[in-house]
Design a protein around this motif. Structure first.
Motif, PDB file in Angstrom:
ATOM      1  N   PHE A  45       0.853  -1.183   0.000  1.00  0.00           N
ATOM      2  CA  PHE A  45       0.000   0.000   0.000  1.00  0.00           C
ATOM      3  C   PHE A  45       0.894   1.239   0.000  1.00  0.00           C
ATOM      4  N   GLU A  46       0.636   2.189  -0.932  1.00  0.00           N
ATOM      5  CA  GLU A  46       1.511   3.361  -1.070  1.00  0.00           C
ATOM      6  C   GLU A  46       0.706   4.624  -1.352  1.00  0.00           C
ATOM      7  N   MET A  47       1.313   5.768  -1.049  1.00  0.00           N
ATOM      8  CA  MET A  47       0.736   7.071  -1.390  1.00  0.00           C
ATOM      9  C   MET A  47       1.845   8.052  -1.746  1.00  0.00           C
ATOM     10  N   THR A  48       1.464   9.148  -2.419  1.00  0.00           N
ATOM     11  CA  THR A  48       2.401  10.228  -2.721  1.00  0.00           C
ATOM     12  C   THR A  48       1.724  11.568  -2.465  1.00  0.00           C
ATOM     13  N   ILE A  49       2.478  12.505  -1.946  1.00  0.00           N
ATOM     14  CA  ILE A  49       1.991  13.872  -1.778  1.00  0.00           C
ATOM     15  C   ILE A  49       2.492  14.739  -2.923  1.00  0.00           C
ATOM     16  N   ASP A  50       3.735  14.514  -3.385  1.00  0.00           N
ATOM     17  CA  ASP A  50       4.311  15.342  -4.446  1.00  0.00           C
ATOM     18  C   ASP A  50       4.004  14.835  -5.847  1.00  0.00           C
ATOM     19  N   GLY A  51       3.318  13.695  -5.955  1.00  0.00           N
ATOM     20  CA  GLY A  51       2.943  13.164  -7.260  1.00  0.00           C
ATOM     21  C   GLY A  51       4.010  12.315  -7.917  1.00  0.00           C
ATOM     22  N   THR A  52       5.185  12.187  -7.292  1.00  0.00           N
ATOM     23  CA  THR A  52       6.290  11.439  -7.879  1.00  0.00           C
ATOM     24  C   THR A  52       6.812  10.344  -6.966  1.00  0.00           C
ATOM     25  N   ASN A  53       7.061  10.690  -5.729  1.00  0.00           N
ATOM     26  CA  ASN A  53       7.696   9.776  -4.790  1.00  0.00           C
ATOM     27  C   ASN A  53       6.664   9.072  -3.919  1.00  0.00           C
ATOM     28  N   PHE A  54       6.442   7.800  -4.209  1.00  0.00           N
ATOM     29  CA  PHE A  54       5.492   7.000  -3.433  1.00  0.00           C
ATOM     30  C   PHE A  54       6.198   6.409  -2.220  1.00  0.00           C
ATOM     31  N   VAL A  55       5.483   6.364  -1.101  1.00  0.00           N
ATOM     32  CA  VAL A  55       6.005   5.756   0.122  1.00  0.00           C
ATOM     33  C   VAL A  55       4.988   4.749   0.649  1.00  0.00           C
ATOM     34  N   ALA A  56       5.489   3.751   1.343  1.00  0.00           N
ATOM     35  CA  ALA A  56       4.615   2.735   1.932  1.00  0.00           C
ATOM     36  C   ALA A  56       3.802   3.352   3.066  1.00  0.00           C
ATOM     37  N   VAL A  57       2.545   2.934   3.186  1.00  0.00           N
ATOM     38  CA  VAL A  57       1.680   3.401   4.276  1.00  0.00           C
ATOM     39  C   VAL A  57       1.088   2.199   4.999  1.00  0.00           C
ATOM     40  N   VAL A  67      -2.466  -4.345  11.282  1.00  0.00           N
ATOM     41  CA  VAL A  67      -1.929  -3.158  10.620  1.00  0.00           C
ATOM     42  C   VAL A  67      -0.598  -3.522   9.977  1.00  0.00           C
ATOM     43  N   ALA A  68      -0.452  -3.245   8.674  1.00  0.00           N
ATOM     44  CA  ALA A  68       0.782  -3.571   7.954  1.00  0.00           C
ATOM     45  C   ALA A  68       0.873  -2.737   6.685  1.00  0.00           C
ATOM     46  N   THR A  69       2.063  -2.637   6.111  1.00  0.00           N
ATOM     47  CA  THR A  69       2.262  -1.915   4.853  1.00  0.00           C
ATOM     48  C   THR A  69       2.071  -2.820   3.642  1.00  0.00           C
ATOM     49  N   THR A  70       1.947  -4.142   3.877  1.00  0.00           N
ATOM     50  CA  THR A  70       1.774  -5.094   2.775  1.00  0.00           C
ATOM     51  C   THR A  70       0.744  -6.152   3.149  1.00  0.00           C
ATOM     52  N   PHE A  77      -9.171  -3.549   3.221  1.00  0.00           N
ATOM     53  CA  PHE A  77      -8.216  -2.775   4.004  1.00  0.00           C
ATOM     54  C   PHE A  77      -8.583  -1.298   3.958  1.00  0.00           C
ATOM     55  N   PHE A  78      -8.033  -0.514   4.893  1.00  0.00           N
ATOM     56  CA  PHE A  78      -8.266   0.926   4.961  1.00  0.00           C
ATOM     57  C   PHE A  78      -6.979   1.612   5.360  1.00  0.00           C
ATOM     58  N   PHE A  79      -6.693   2.780   4.714  1.00  0.00           N
ATOM     59  CA  PHE A  79      -5.598   3.610   5.208  1.00  0.00           C
ATOM     60  C   PHE A  79      -5.896   5.084   5.003  1.00  0.00           C
ATOM     61  N   ASN A  80      -5.330   5.916   5.898  1.00  0.00           N
ATOM     62  CA  ASN A  80      -5.514   7.367   5.847  1.00  0.00           C
ATOM     63  C   ASN A  80      -4.623   7.968   4.773  1.00  0.00           C
ATOM     64  N   VAL A  81      -5.148   8.969   4.064  1.00  0.00           N
ATOM     65  CA  VAL A  81      -4.384   9.568   2.971  1.00  0.00           C
ATOM     66  C   VAL A  81      -4.597  11.080   2.867  1.00  0.00           C
ATOM     67  N   VAL A  82      -4.814  11.746   3.962  1.00  0.00           N
ATOM     68  CA  VAL A  82      -5.045  13.189   3.914  1.00  0.00           C
ATOM     69  C   VAL A  82      -3.851  13.869   3.257  1.00  0.00           C
ATOM     70  N   GLY A  83      -4.110  14.672   2.234  1.00  0.00           N
ATOM     71  CA  GLY A  83      -3.069  15.414   1.525  1.00  0.00           C
ATOM     72  C   GLY A  83      -2.453  14.691   0.351  1.00  0.00           C
ATOM     73  N   ALA A  84      -2.819  13.442   0.102  1.00  0.00           N
ATOM     74  CA  ALA A  84      -2.206  12.673  -0.985  1.00  0.00           C
ATOM     75  C   ALA A  84      -2.680  13.154  -2.346  1.00  0.00           C
ATOM     76  N   GLN A  85      -1.766  13.114  -3.332  1.00  0.00           N
ATOM     77  CA  GLN A  85      -2.158  13.355  -4.720  1.00  0.00           C
ATOM     78  C   GLN A  85      -2.693  12.087  -5.347  1.00  0.00           C
ATOM     79  N   SER A  86      -2.114  10.958  -4.980  1.00  0.00           N
ATOM     80  CA  SER A  86      -2.627   9.680  -5.455  1.00  0.00           C
ATOM     81  C   SER A  86      -2.154   8.562  -4.527  1.00  0.00           C
ATOM     82  N   VAL A  87      -2.836   7.444  -4.636  1.00  0.00           N
ATOM     83  CA  VAL A  87      -2.520   6.253  -3.846  1.00  0.00           C
ATOM     84  C   VAL A  87      -2.455   5.079  -4.807  1.00  0.00           C
TER      85      VAL A  87
END
Length: 108
Positions: A45-57, A67-70, A77-87
């Motif tokens: 599971f990943e998200m990005t705020i800047d639109g380029t660099n995805f990080v695990a959530v 609760v896990a990143t994979t 499943f559910f995860f918070n993404v406030v401020g994300a450009q994409s997930v």
């Protein structure tokens, strides 16, 4: 047809494949993810705020509360993404099979 529900789905059947949901409303509180199918591999599971660099959530399994990143299993499943450009959900260590991944934006 417009995507009023802010959702998408797709299939993952190989390593380094993703299903991505471009964020329409940045104030949304989270994303629901449903994984179905028969597969052997890991989904991250990943998200990005800047639109380029995805990080695990960290995502929470709705059925077990884990609760896990994979995940290596089907489920919801559910995860918070406030401020994300994409997930996205990305495959790693893929061996075989096909996973169908559905992502849906949830109101904050």
């Amino acid at each position: 047809m417009p995507n009023y529900r802010n959702s998408t789905s797709g299939s993952i059947a190989a390593n380094s494949t993703s299903v991505t949901l471009a964020w329409r409303e940045f104030f949304n509180g989270g994303v629901g993810v449903q994984v179905t199918g028969t597969f052997s591999g890991t989904l991250q599971f990943e998200m990005t705020i800047d639109g380029t660099n995805f990080v695990a959530v960290q995502a929470t399994s709705v059925t077990t509360g884990t609760v896990a990143t994979t995940t290596t299993a089907t489920g919801v499943f559910f995860f918070n993404v406030v401020g994300a450009q994409s997930v996205r959900v990305t495959s790693t260590a893929w061996t075989s099979g096909t996973a169908t991944v559905t992502l849906a934006g949830l109101p904050g």
